[in-house]
Design an enzyme around this catalytic site. Structure first.
Site, PDB file in Angstrom:
ATOM      1  N   CYS A   2      34.706  38.134  39.578  1.00  0.00           N
ATOM      2  CA  CYS A   2      33.991  36.894  39.874  1.00  0.00           C
ATOM      3  C   CYS A   2      32.684  37.184  40.617  1.00  0.00           C
ATOM      4  O   CYS A   2      32.608  38.107  41.418  1.00  0.00           O
ATOM      5  CB  CYS A   2      34.840  35.989  40.736  1.00  0.00           C
ATOM      6  SG  CYS A   2      36.472  35.712  40.068  1.00  0.00           S
ATOM      7  N   ARG A  28      28.832  41.079  35.505  1.00  0.00           N
ATOM      8  CA  ARG A  28      30.103  41.460  36.121  1.00  0.00           C
ATOM      9  C   ARG A  28      31.292  41.063  35.262  1.00  0.00           C
ATOM     10  O   ARG A  28      32.400  41.534  35.481  1.00  0.00           O
ATOM     11  CB  ARG A  28      30.237  40.786  37.493  1.00  0.00           C
ATOM     12  CG  ARG A  28      29.250  41.298  38.521  1.00  0.00           C
ATOM     13  CD  ARG A  28      29.281  40.429  39.749  1.00  0.00           C
ATOM     14  NE  ARG A  28      30.514  40.526  40.475  1.00  0.00           N
ATOM     15  CZ  ARG A  28      30.721  41.327  41.506  1.00  0.00           C
ATOM     16  NH1 ARG A  28      29.768  42.106  41.910  1.00  0.00           N
ATOM     17  NH2 ARG A  28      31.870  41.340  42.133  1.00  0.00           N
ATOM     18  N   TRP A  77      36.410  34.989  36.704  1.00  0.00           N
ATOM     19  CA  TRP A  77      37.170  35.845  35.787  1.00  0.00           C
ATOM     20  C   TRP A  77      38.625  35.480  36.052  1.00  0.00           C
ATOM     21  O   TRP A  77      39.171  35.783  37.113  1.00  0.00           O
ATOM     22  CB  TRP A  77      36.892  37.316  36.115  1.00  0.00           C
ATOM     23  CG  TRP A  77      37.407  38.288  35.106  1.00  0.00           C
ATOM     24  CD1 TRP A  77      36.796  38.695  33.956  1.00  0.00           C
ATOM     25  CD2 TRP A  77      38.649  39.005  35.167  1.00  0.00           C
ATOM     26  NE1 TRP A  77      37.571  39.608  33.305  1.00  0.00           N
ATOM     27  CE2 TRP A  77      38.715  39.810  34.015  1.00  0.00           C
ATOM     28  CE3 TRP A  77      39.721  39.025  36.065  1.00  0.00           C
ATOM     29  CZ2 TRP A  77      39.798  40.642  33.750  1.00  0.00           C
ATOM     30  CZ3 TRP A  77      40.793  39.857  35.793  1.00  0.00           C
ATOM     31  CH2 TRP A  77      40.826  40.653  34.655  1.00  0.00           C
ATOM     32  N   ASN A 103      36.813  34.666  45.700  1.00  0.00           N
ATOM     33  CA  ASN A 103      37.038  35.878  44.897  1.00  0.00           C
ATOM     34  C   ASN A 103      38.272  36.568  45.427  1.00  0.00           C
ATOM     35  O   ASN A 103      38.442  36.649  46.652  1.00  0.00           O
ATOM     36  CB  ASN A 103      35.872  36.863  45.050  1.00  0.00           C
ATOM     37  CG  ASN A 103      34.719  36.531  44.134  1.00  0.00           C
ATOM     38  OD1 ASN A 103      34.741  35.504  43.461  1.00  0.00           O
ATOM     39  ND2 ASN A 103      33.712  37.381  44.143  1.00  0.00           N
ATOM     40  N   GLY A 104      39.090  37.094  44.554  1.00  0.00           N
ATOM     41  CA  GLY A 104      40.273  37.820  44.997  1.00  0.00           C
ATOM     42  C   GLY A 104      41.540  37.111  44.553  1.00  0.00           C
ATOM     43  O   GLY A 104      41.511  36.270  43.651  1.00  0.00           O
ATOM     44  N   GLU A 471      35.989  60.068  27.490  1.00  0.00           N
ATOM     45  CA  GLU A 471      34.927  59.114  27.814  1.00  0.00           C
ATOM     46  C   GLU A 471      34.315  58.517  26.540  1.00  0.00           C
ATOM     47  O   GLU A 471      34.050  57.311  26.468  1.00  0.00           O
ATOM     48  CB  GLU A 471      33.860  59.823  28.670  1.00  0.00           C
ATOM     49  CG  GLU A 471      32.618  59.023  28.965  1.00  0.00           C
ATOM     50  CD  GLU A 471      32.859  57.696  29.704  1.00  0.00           C
ATOM     51  OE1 GLU A 471      33.997  57.413  30.072  1.00  0.00           O
ATOM     52  OE2 GLU A 471      31.889  56.944  29.872  1.00  0.00           O
ATOM     53  N   LYS A 475      34.311  54.538  25.621  1.00  0.00           N
ATOM     54  CA  LYS A 475      33.084  53.762  25.323  1.00  0.00           C
ATOM     55  C   LYS A 475      33.241  53.049  23.983  1.00  0.00           C
ATOM     56  O   LYS A 475      32.877  51.881  23.844  1.00  0.00           O
ATOM     57  CB  LYS A 475      31.846  54.681  25.268  1.00  0.00           C
ATOM     58  CG  LYS A 475      31.322  55.200  26.566  1.00  0.00           C
ATOM     59  CD  LYS A 475      30.642  54.191  27.446  1.00  0.00           C
ATOM     60  CE  LYS A 475      31.561  53.662  28.497  1.00  0.00           C
ATOM     61  NZ  LYS A 475      31.768  54.442  29.691  1.00  0.00           N
ATOM     62  N   GLU A 478      35.826  50.092  24.347  1.00  0.00           N
ATOM     63  CA  GLU A 478      35.493  48.907  25.143  1.00  0.00           C
ATOM     64  C   GLU A 478      34.369  48.082  24.572  1.00  0.00           C
ATOM     65  O   GLU A 478      34.365  46.871  24.755  1.00  0.00           O
ATOM     66  CB  GLU A 478      35.279  49.238  26.621  1.00  0.00           C
ATOM     67  CG  GLU A 478      34.248  50.240  26.936  1.00  0.00           C
ATOM     68  CD  GLU A 478      34.170  50.574  28.426  1.00  0.00           C
ATOM     69  OE1 GLU A 478      34.711  49.855  29.271  1.00  0.00           O
ATOM     70  OE2 GLU A 478      33.545  51.587  28.743  1.00  0.00           O
ATOM     71  N   HIS A 494      50.829  68.687  18.719  1.00  0.00           N
ATOM     72  CA  HIS A 494      51.991  68.188  19.455  1.00  0.00           C
ATOM     73  C   HIS A 494      52.233  66.711  19.193  1.00  0.00           C
ATOM     74  O   HIS A 494      52.948  66.064  19.940  1.00  0.00           O
ATOM     75  CB  HIS A 494      51.823  68.471  20.951  1.00  0.00           C
ATOM     76  CG  HIS A 494      51.676  69.931  21.238  1.00  0.00           C
ATOM     77  ND1 HIS A 494      52.705  70.822  21.114  1.00  0.00           N
ATOM     78  CD2 HIS A 494      50.583  70.664  21.581  1.00  0.00           C
ATOM     79  CE1 HIS A 494      52.274  72.030  21.391  1.00  0.00           C
ATOM     80  NE2 HIS A 494      50.983  71.957  21.668  1.00  0.00           N
ATOM     81  N   LYS A 588      32.694  44.160  35.329  1.00  0.00           N
ATOM     82  CA  LYS A 588      31.965  45.341  35.785  1.00  0.00           C
ATOM     83  C   LYS A 588      32.600  45.952  37.026  1.00  0.00           C
ATOM     84  O   LYS A 588      32.693  47.158  37.157  1.00  0.00           O
ATOM     85  CB  LYS A 588      30.518  44.938  36.069  1.00  0.00           C
ATOM     86  CG  LYS A 588      29.638  46.068  36.545  1.00  0.00           C
ATOM     87  CD  LYS A 588      29.421  47.085  35.453  1.00  0.00           C
ATOM     88  CE  LYS A 588      28.627  48.296  35.899  1.00  0.00           C
ATOM     89  NZ  LYS A 588      28.863  49.437  34.995  1.00  0.00           N
TER      90      LYS A 588
END
Ligand code: F6R
Length: 593
Positions: A2, A28, A77, A103-104, A471, A475, A478, A494, A588
Site C-alpha cells: 500500500c 508499489r 494492496w 498500511n500493514g 533470476e 524475471k 513475474e 535428477h 514493489k
C-alpha cells in the site's frame, strides 16, 4: 504494498497534490485507491470529501474534488477483504469526521472489532483497517485526539502504519511500527508518504519515522512523540540525494527498460565510488567468526551469487538463506556472527524480521540496501547504500546488479585485491553496455517474438550461472507470466529433464569459466530430447538454436548475463501485451508477511 501520501499546507490544491503523490506510488503495486480532502468552510469541525475507486488510477481525474489545503490518499494492496470501493481507504469513523488510512495488518482486529461493535460502532468494510478508526473514535471520548491515536495504536498487534486526519484541526496524526512512513518537511507545508521518492517534487528534507514514532504535523510544525511513553522526541532531518529526474521515465516507455539501461553507468560508478566502503566492510567480514547472507526473491539470488563470489575470490564460506526461512535456522548465531542483509527497498518484512531475530542472538548486522533511511538501513550496525537510484519497476533489475557489483568489490577486498575487483567490474560494465546496444536488443527482441507463446521455459547454469538462471526465470515469470524454471544444470538428470520435449525453450548460460564444459553437456542433453537451445555465451556453438553473445567479464560475467535475461523478460512482456512495470498481484515493497 500500500502507498500513502498526505499534504497539509497553504496551497489550495491538496486533491491534485495527493493525487500526483499517489501516481508516484503506483509502482508499489495496488488494486484500489482513495483520496480524502477537507471540505472548505466547515469551521472547527472537519468534514471530508472522499473519492474511492477500484483498479488502477489510469486517466482518473480529481478536479471535481473541492479546493482544500489538507488531503490524504492511499493505494491499497488487498489483504483483508476483497478489492471493492468500500474496502478501499480512507476509512471513517461512525460520524464521518475522523479519516484514516492504514498500511500493514492488524493481527488482533477480530477481537477489537467485536468489542467495538458491542460498544455500538457500525462497520461498513471487511478490512482490518477500519477497526483502527473506530478505536480512535471510542478512545477520543475520554482523551485528546492525539492521545486517542497513541492509545489506539498501542492496542494494535502486528506491523502497522496509520495516518489520521484530525476531526477539528488541519493536522495529521500518524504512527508507524514496521510499515514505512516518512515526513517531508516543505516550505509552507508538510507531507507524509510511505516512500521518500514520492516526496521529491516537493522537498528533499525528510524525516524517516522510526518504529513507534508518532508524528503530529500541520502546515507549520512537525512534532515527533514516542508512542510508548508519550514523550516528545528531537528529530534529525535527512536530505535525500535522489533527483526527480531519476524517478521519472524520461524518454523510455517503461521504468523497467529505463532502469535496465542505467546499469552500465551504475556499475562504473560503483567501481569507482564503492571501493573504500568495500575495504572498510570487508574487515568486518574478516573479523566475523561466521557470516550469513539473507534476502528475499531477487535479493536472495544476489545472496546465492555472493556465496559463490566469496568462495571463488576470497576462499571464504558464507551461508545464505531466504528471509522467510532464516528465522528457522539461526539457532547457532552468536555475537561473533555477521549477518549481511540485502534489499532494494530496505523494508521487506521477511528480511527485516530475520535481521531482528539475528540481532536478538547478538549477531552484528550489515545491510546493503538501495533506500536511504529505510528500516533495514537503520536497523543495521553497518549500512551501505547500493547507489542504484530509485527503482520504480516492480521487477528488480538495477538494484540486483548493483548488489552483485558491491559483492564483487567486497569479495576482492576481502581477498586483499581491491583493485582487481574494480577492473573486473569495469569489464562487466562494458559487457553490459554491449548487451544493451540497439543490435543486441533487436536480437533479444527477435528471440522474445519466437518464444512469446511458449508455456514453459527452462534456464540452466552452474556456479555463478546458477543464480543467473534463477533470476532470469524469475524475471520471465513475474512480468510475462510464462512459466519459467531456473536450476543448477547438474540437477537436470535428477528430474527436470522429464519436462523437456520437442521445441521446449532451454536457455543455457555458458560463460568463459570452469562451468563451460559441464553446462554445455547439459545443453546437449536437453537438445537430444528436442529442446531448443538458447546459448548465452562468449562464443557460439553448434548446439545453439539461438545465440546471444556476451563478452567475458571474469567472475562478474553474471552481471551482463543477467541483463540479457532482464531484456528478454521485458520483450516477452511487451510481445504478450503486458505492462512490465506493474505485473499482476505483485508489489514493489513487500511489507506484510
Ligand atoms: C523480483 C523482485 C522481488 C524482490 C524481493 C525483495 O523482481 O523485485 O523478488 O527482490 O521482494 O525486495 P527487496 O530487495 O526490496 O528486499
Amino acid at each position: 504494498m500500500c502507498g500513502i501520501f498526505g499534504y497539509v499546507g497553504h496551497q489550495e490544491d491538496a486533491a491534485d497534490i495527493v493525487f500526483e503523490g499517489l501516481k508516484r506510488l503506483e509502482y508499489r503495486g495496488y488494486d484500489s485507491w482513495g483520496i480524502a480532502v477537507k471540505k472548505p468552510g466547515t469551521g472547527s469541525k472537519n468534514t471530508f470529501a472522499i473519492r474511492k475507486r477500484t483498479g488502477k488510477i489510469g486517466n482518473a481525474k480529481v478536479s471535481d474534488l473541492p479546493k482544500s489545503s489538507f488531503g490524504l490518499g492511499h493505494t491499497r494492496w488487498a489483504t483483508h477483504g476483497g478489492v471493492t470501493k468500500i474496502n478501499a481507504h480512507p476509512h471513517t469513523d461512525c460520524t464521518g469526521s475522523i479519516v484514516l488510512i492504514h498500511n500493514g495488518i492488524i493481527e488482533n482486529y477480530e477481537k477489537l472489532k467485536k468489542n467495538l461493535i458491542a460498544h455500538g460502532h457500525r462497520f461498513v468494510s471487511e478490512t482490518d483497517s477500519e477497526v483502527a478508526v473506530h478505536l480512535i473514535e471510542e478512545l477520543n471520548k475520554t482523551c485528546s485526539f492525539t492521545e486517542a491515536v497513541r492509545k489506539a495504536f498501542l492496542k494494535l498487534e502486528g506491523l502497522n502504519a496509520i495516518i489520521v486526519m484530525h476531526p477539528r484541526a488541519h493536522t495529521f496524526v500518524g504512527v508507524r511500527n514496521g510499515s514505512p512512513l516518512v515526513v517531508g518537511l516543505g516550505k509552507g507545508g508538510n507531507y507524509l508518504a510511505s516512500d521518500a521518492a514520492a516526496l521529491l517534487p516537493h522537498t528533499k528534507k525528510v524525516y524517516f519515522l522510526e518504529d513507534n514514532d508518532l508524528v503530529v504535523a500541520d502546515a507549520e510544525n512537525v512534532q515527533i512523540i514516542e508512542v510508548k511513553t508519550g514523550k516528545r522526541k528531537k528529530i534529525k532531518p535527512r536530505t535525500l540525494t535522489w533527483s526527480i529526474k531519476q524517478a521519472e521515465k524520461g524518454k523510455y516507455p517503461h521504468f523497467m527498460i529505463k532502469e535496465i539501461h542505467e546499469q552500465p553507468s551504475i556499475l562504473s560508478e560503483i567501481a569507482s565510488s564503492g571501493l573504500s566502503n568495500a575495504k572498510k566492510l570487508s574487515k568486518h567480514i574478516d573479523q566475523a567468526f561466521d557470516t550469513y547472507m539473507v534476502g528475499c526473491g531477487t535479493a536472495s539470488y544476489a545472496c546465492i551469487a555472493g556465496s559463490y563470489l566469496f568462495s571463488k575470490i576470497a576462499n571464504r564460506h558464507i551461508n545464505w538463506a531466504v528471509g522467510s526461512e532464516f528465522g528457522y535456522q539461526l539457532d547457532f548465531l552468536t555475537p561473533k556472527s555477521l549477518v549481511m542483509a540485502l534489499s532494494q527497498s530496505g523494508e521487506t518484512i521477511d528480511t527485516l524480521e530475520a535481521v531482528k531475530k539475528a540481532k536478538g542472538k547478538g549477531a552484528k548486522i550489515f545491510a546493503l540496501v538501495n533506500t536511504l533511511g529505510s528500516s533495514l538501513y537503520r536497523e543495521a550496525d553497518y549500512s551501505m547504500l547500493i547507489g542504484a537510484g530509485p527503482e520504480k519497476a516492480v521487477a528488480s533489475t538495477k538494484a540486483f546488479t548493483g548488489k552483485l557489483a558491491h559483492l564483487v568489490l567486497l569479495a576482492y577486498a576481502l581477498a586483499g585485491k581491491p583493485k582487481s575487483g574494480q577492473s573486473t567490474l569495469l569489464k562487466a560494465a562494458k559487457a553490459s553496455k554491449t548487451v544493451l546496444t540497439p543490435e543486441s536488443r533487436a536480437r533479444i527482441k527477435k528471440l522474445a517474438e519466437r518464444m512469446k507463446n511458449k508455456e514453459h521455459i527452462y534456464v540452466i547454469g552452474r556456479g555463478l550461472s546458477y543464480p543467473a538462471s534463477l533470476e532470469t526465470a524469475l524475471k520471465i515469470k513475474e512480468i510475462s507470466y510464462i512459466h519459467a524454471e531456473g536450476f543448477a544444470a547438474g540437477e537436470l538428470k535428477h528430474g527436470v529433464i522429464a519436462l523437456v520435449e520437442k521445441g521446449t525453450p532451454c536457455i543455457a548460460f555458458l560463460p568463459n569459466d570452469e562451468t563451460y564444459g559441464a553446462n554445455l553437456a547439459g545443453a546437449m542433453e536437453m537438445k537430444a530430447r528436442g529442446g531448443s537451445i538458447i546459448g548465452i555465451s562468449h562464443k557460439p556453438h553448434e548446439v545453439f538454436d539461438f545465440y546471444i553473445p556476451v563478452a567475458d567479464a571474469q567472475e562478474a560475467t553474471i552481471i551482463p548475463n543477467v541483463i540479457v535475461g532482464q531484456v528478454l523478460a521485458y520483450y516477452l512482456a511487451i510481445a504478450r501485451d503486458l505492462d512490465p512495470d506493474m505485473p499482476r498481484n505483485l508489489a514493489k515493497s513487500v511489507t506484510v508477511k
